[in-house]
Design an enzyme around this catalytic site. Structure first.
Site, PDB file in Angstrom:
ATOM      1  N   ASP A 107      47.819 -37.015   7.752  1.00  0.00           N
ATOM      2  CA  ASP A 107      49.137 -37.022   8.400  1.00  0.00           C
ATOM      3  C   ASP A 107      49.222 -35.975   9.620  1.00  0.00           C
ATOM      4  OD1 ASP A 107      51.956 -38.083   8.703  1.00  0.00           O
ATOM      5  OD2 ASP A 107      52.071 -35.957   8.799  1.00  0.00           O
ATOM      6  N   ASP A 167      50.220 -42.244  12.900  1.00  0.00           N
ATOM      7  CA  ASP A 167      49.919 -40.912  12.702  1.00  0.00           C
ATOM      8  C   ASP A 167      49.555 -40.556  11.151  1.00  0.00           C
ATOM      9  OD1 ASP A 167      52.344 -41.422  11.324  1.00  0.00           O
ATOM     10  OD2 ASP A 167      53.567 -39.793  11.871  1.00  0.00           O
ATOM     11  N   GLU A 168      49.030 -41.598  10.488  1.00  0.00           N
ATOM     12  CA  GLU A 168      48.876 -41.227   9.274  1.00  0.00           C
ATOM     13  C   GLU A 168      47.515 -42.410   8.684  1.00  0.00           C
ATOM     14  OE1 GLU A 168      50.911 -41.648   4.813  1.00  0.00           O
ATOM     15  OE2 GLU A 168      51.953 -40.735   6.595  1.00  0.00           O
TER      16      GLU A 168
END
Length: 425
Positions: free
Chosen positions: A18, A117-118
């Site tokens: 992340d 974002d992950e």
């Protein structure tokens, strides 16, 4: 822990990675600031006091408790916090750069993009090349920091679930931004997660149901009768039982591809809309966007869903209408006319605050039954092709409906990406 035999489940080396406060960190880096020390908040729209906070830097979260989902008006006026609007196009480009770094360590088959974002990486096949999972995680963290200036955190686990739990409950919280959870560590890690809603997959609804069953901890969930859980909560009850033991049989490279796809566009409007003509132009604009995506991928849809949400929920929540098309279509005029008729039939003057258009039952455009065009339809398809070409070459504002200047939202949102501003200062 004799209740579960872990040998029957995959034991792999999985990373869940992340980017820490992604949007806010990108904004800090582009201003030459340390993302861990900067005071930055990304807000959806600076013109509205009720606008949503999309991201806040770690300092802002820690010192002011302003986080994703907070409102613009909650940000203290006299503070060092810099408030900026989103740059979605930039965030997508940075995300692509991060994914390309991941691809230096794993193949596409072992990479799953979970969100902007992950990501989840199965590095099992990379251990002989790059060393143990901990070394790979540290190498990725350092590479992203050196090349992009961003801080990323990594959870390591024997499966995707344990990697995700390690990320959310340990790695994100403190340096060195890496944590490893294995099957053997379940009693000391997974079972200690509190409250129940902090556990991946347990919503407030399931939290309430579990407590009504006398289950207040993950350890109690792990020692509950799985058949009782399934009988009470359905298949989700059984899944939660296995998850409480840290069990996840999924392997990234063997993930199932979706059996069906759809194209969707959703918009929460800036004000209540009462004028039928204004609502219809918004519907037509949104149908146009969905149809343009269908044409770009050389596909057509066999059904369309029109979703309308009202602002005064005391009257009614709104409605969702399923529109079955006579044959596969991607014509803006034909589909927007079908949506127009359905809206007029169901709407009775309520204040409209959200609109959703979804195209379903997608088929390749060459697979529909061949038939002669009805009168005027070839002209509609030709018009769509010209509009697509003009917008591709000169931008979305190059051509638009006249009604978009009076009540529509197309012009304002032409540069939006993912529902937010694509560029800002």
């Amino acid at each position: 822990m004799g209740l579960v035999d872990f040998s029957h489940f995959p034991r792999r080396s999985v990373l869940c990675i992340d980017v820490k406060s992604f949007f806010a960190s990108v904004e800090a880096v582009r201003r030459g600031l340390d993302p861990l020390e900067a005071y930055i908040v990304v807000v959806s729209d600076l013109r509205r006091s009720g606008a949503v906070v999309l991201a806040s830097s770690p300092r802002v979260k820690m010192e002011y408790n302003i986080k994703t989902g907070s409102r613009f008006f909650e940000i203290p006026k006299r503070s060092p916090i810099m408030v900026v609007e989103p740059n979605m196009a930039l965030y997508i480009n940075i995300n692509q750069a991060i994914q390309n770094i991941f691809r230096r360590f794993v193949t596409d088959e072992d990479l799953h993009v979970y969100s902007i974002d992950e990501s989840i990486l199965d590095v099992t096949a990379s251990l002989n090349l790059f060393g143990p999972a901990e070394a790979i995680a540290k190498a990725i963290l350092q590479t992203v920091k050196d090349e992009l200036g961003l801080i990323v955190t990594a959870g390591i686990g024997d499966n995707p679930l344990l990697a995700k739990l390690a990320l959310d409950n340990e790695a994100k919280k403190r340096p060195p931004w890496v944590a490893k959870w294995t099957y053997e560590m379940v009693p000391q890690t997974v079972w200690k997660i509190q409250p129940l809603t902090a556990f991946w997959g347990i919503s407030r609804g399931y939290d309430k149901k579990l407590k009504q069953m006398g289950i207040y901890t993950i350890e109690a969930l792990a020692h509950a009768n799985p058949m009782w859980l399934q009988k009470t909560l359905g298949i989700m009850g059984l899944q939660l039982y296995y998850h409480a033991w840290g069990l996840d049989a999924s392997i990234i490279s063997q993930r199932e591809r979706p059996k069906s796809r759809s194209y969707s566009k959703n918009q929460i409007l800036m004000r209540d809309y009462y004028v039928k003509a204004e609502i219809l132009i918004i519907i037509k604009e949104m149908v146009g966007d969905v149809c343009a995506r269908l044409r770009k991928h050389q596909e057509k849809c066999q059904e369309v869903y029109l979703g309308i949400g009202y602002s005064d929920r005391k009257l009614q929540l709104g409605f969702t209408a399923r529109i079955k098309l006579g044959r596969p279509e991607h014509s803006t005029d034909i589909i927007s006319e079908a949506a127009r008729q359905e809206f007029i039939k169901r709407w009775h003057g309520e204040p409209v605050r959200s609109v959703n258009i979804t195209a379903g039952k997608i088929v390749p455009q060459g697979h529909e039954q061949l038939e002669l065009f009805f009168d005027g339809e070839e002209k509609k398809y030709a018009t769509d092709r010209v509009v697509d070409a003009l917008r591709e070459r000169f931008g979305k504002r190059a051509i638009f409906y006249a009604g978009s200047m009076a009540g529509g939202t197309f012009l304002e949102r032409a540069d939006y990406v993912g529902g937010h501003k694509g560029k800002s200062e």
